[in-house]
Write a protein that holds these residues in place. Structure first.
Motif, PDB file in Angstrom:
ATOM      1  N   GLY A  14      -4.165   9.411 -12.209  1.00 41.39           N
ATOM      2  CA  GLY A  14      -2.811   9.307 -11.680  1.00 41.39           C
ATOM      3  C   GLY A  14      -1.777   9.752 -12.695  1.00 41.39           C
ATOM      4  O   GLY A  14      -2.027  10.619 -13.525  1.00 41.39           O
ATOM      5  N   THR A  15      -0.615   9.106 -12.637  1.00 37.39           N
ATOM      6  CA  THR A  15       0.525   9.498 -13.460  1.00 37.39           C
ATOM      7  C   THR A  15       1.128   8.280 -14.139  1.00 37.39           C
ATOM      8  O   THR A  15       1.310   7.239 -13.510  1.00 37.39           O
ATOM      9  N   VAL A  16       1.433   8.435 -15.424  1.00 39.48           N
ATOM     10  CA  VAL A  16       2.137   7.399 -16.166  1.00 39.48           C
ATOM     11  C   VAL A  16       3.467   7.992 -16.619  1.00 39.48           C
ATOM     12  O   VAL A  16       3.508   9.052 -17.233  1.00 39.48           O
ATOM     13  N   PHE A  59       3.275   3.124 -13.900  1.00 39.38           N
ATOM     14  CA  PHE A  59       1.901   3.609 -13.757  1.00 39.38           C
ATOM     15  C   PHE A  59       1.643   3.800 -12.267  1.00 39.38           C
ATOM     16  O   PHE A  59       1.780   2.842 -11.502  1.00 39.38           O
ATOM     17  N   ILE A  60       1.260   4.994 -11.855  1.00 35.68           N
ATOM     18  CA  ILE A  60       0.996   5.267 -10.440  1.00 35.68           C
ATOM     19  C   ILE A  60      -0.446   5.754 -10.310  1.00 35.68           C
ATOM     20  O   ILE A  60      -0.772   6.870 -10.697  1.00 35.68           O
ATOM     21  N   GLU A  61      -1.281   4.895  -9.789  1.00 35.38           N
ATOM     22  CA  GLU A  61      -2.709   5.218  -9.639  1.00 35.38           C
ATOM     23  C   GLU A  61      -2.906   6.231  -8.520  1.00 35.38           C
ATOM     24  O   GLU A  61      -2.347   6.085  -7.431  1.00 35.38           O
ATOM     25  N   GLY A  62      -3.688   7.276  -8.794  1.00 34.16           N
ATOM     26  CA  GLY A  62      -4.111   8.224  -7.762  1.00 34.16           C
ATOM     27  C   GLY A  62      -3.033   9.162  -7.238  1.00 34.16           C
ATOM     28  O   GLY A  62      -3.188   9.717  -6.158  1.00 34.16           O
ATOM     29  N   LYS A  63      -1.949   9.364  -7.964  1.00 37.37           N
ATOM     30  CA  LYS A  63      -0.875  10.231  -7.464  1.00 37.37           C
ATOM     31  C   LYS A  63      -0.475  11.255  -8.517  1.00 37.37           C
ATOM     32  O   LYS A  63      -0.180  10.905  -9.649  1.00 37.37           O
ATOM     33  N   ALA A  64      -0.441  12.513  -8.089  1.00 37.17           N
ATOM     34  CA  ALA A  64       0.128  13.594  -8.897  1.00 37.17           C
ATOM     35  C   ALA A  64       1.505  13.882  -8.314  1.00 37.17           C
ATOM     36  O   ALA A  64       1.663  13.961  -7.099  1.00 37.17           O
ATOM     37  N   LEU A  65       2.498  14.010  -9.150  1.00 34.35           N
ATOM     38  CA  LEU A  65       3.863  14.217  -8.683  1.00 34.35           C
ATOM     39  C   LEU A  65       4.140  15.690  -8.404  1.00 34.35           C
ATOM     40  O   LEU A  65       3.630  16.566  -9.099  1.00 34.35           O
ATOM     41  N   THR A  66       4.962  15.936  -7.395  1.00 30.73           N
ATOM     42  CA  THR A  66       5.380  17.299  -7.067  1.00 30.73           C
ATOM     43  C   THR A  66       6.525  17.711  -7.988  1.00 30.73           C
ATOM     44  O   THR A  66       7.154  16.865  -8.635  1.00 30.73           O
ATOM     45  N   MET A  82       5.913  12.239 -19.023  1.00 30.84           N
ATOM     46  CA  MET A  82       4.985  12.113 -17.909  1.00 30.84           C
ATOM     47  C   MET A  82       3.592  12.432 -18.431  1.00 30.84           C
ATOM     48  O   MET A  82       3.365  13.497 -19.005  1.00 30.84           O
ATOM     49  N   ASN A  83       2.669  11.493 -18.233  1.00 27.37           N
ATOM     50  CA  ASN A  83       1.280  11.681 -18.641  1.00 27.37           C
ATOM     51  C   ASN A  83       0.412  11.784 -17.400  1.00 27.37           C
ATOM     52  O   ASN A  83       0.467  10.902 -16.531  1.00 27.37           O
ATOM     53  N   ILE A  84      -0.389  12.831 -17.318  1.00 29.83           N
ATOM     54  CA  ILE A  84      -1.343  13.002 -16.224  1.00 29.83           C
ATOM     55  C   ILE A  84      -2.680  12.450 -16.716  1.00 29.83           C
ATOM     56  O   ILE A  84      -3.216  12.905 -17.739  1.00 29.83           O
TER      57      ILE A  84
END
Length: 152
Positions: A14-16, A59-66, A82-84
């Motif tokens: 996901g994304t942090v 912290f967003i589990e399972g999401k890639a940001l547009t 932003m950390n992938i």
């Protein structure tokens, strides 16, 4: 680690969003329209930061940001990070920055603006320090506080 210390669990994928200004985390959750029933989100508000003194984290589990979501975040969290995350490892780290232009990101606060009358995407030029946005169509300038309220 002391008995009363609370630490955040890392996510697997996901994304942090890190190094966010204090108070930005809840606004980010709001503007990303994260689904409370589906999205696993952890928010840390006003935590210690060696770089900023205090910071927020998301912290967003399972999401890639547009790209559009990242630009929205840039409006309120310029200079954040932003950390992938993939397989519990940081695969990519990027600075979050203020977009040069905000197209379709902010609603014009001028009720007479053509973007509020016709189906036309808003377009704003942005200036930093202090943050301001100027509408391309009606030339209305809006303040940082107004921008935060008008993010689509």
């Amino acid at each position: 680690m002391k008995k009363d210390d609370i630490r955040l669990m890392p996510i697997s994928n996901g994304t942090v969003l890190d190094h966010l200004p204090v108070g930005a985390a809840l606004k980010i959750v709001e503007i990303l329209k994260l689904d409370k029933a589906k999205d696993a989100v952890t928010v840390a508000i006003n935590t210690e930061s060696a770089r900023r003194g205090r910071k927020d984290l998301v912290f967003i589990e399972g999401k890639a940001l547009t790209k559009k979501e990242i630009d929205r975040i840039g409006l309120i969290a310029d200079h954040g990070t932003m950390n992938i995350i993939k397989n519990k490892e940081v695969k990519r780290k990027e600075k979050i920055s203020l977009p040069k232009q905000a197209t379709g990101l902010i609603k014009c606060i001028n009720p007479k603006c053509i973007t509020n009358i016709e189906k036309l995407a808003t377009k704003f030029s942005l200036t930093e320090k202090p943050l301001k946005a100027k509408c391309h169509y009606c030339e209305k300038t809006i303040s940082e506080e107004e921008i935060f309220k008008a993010i689509k």
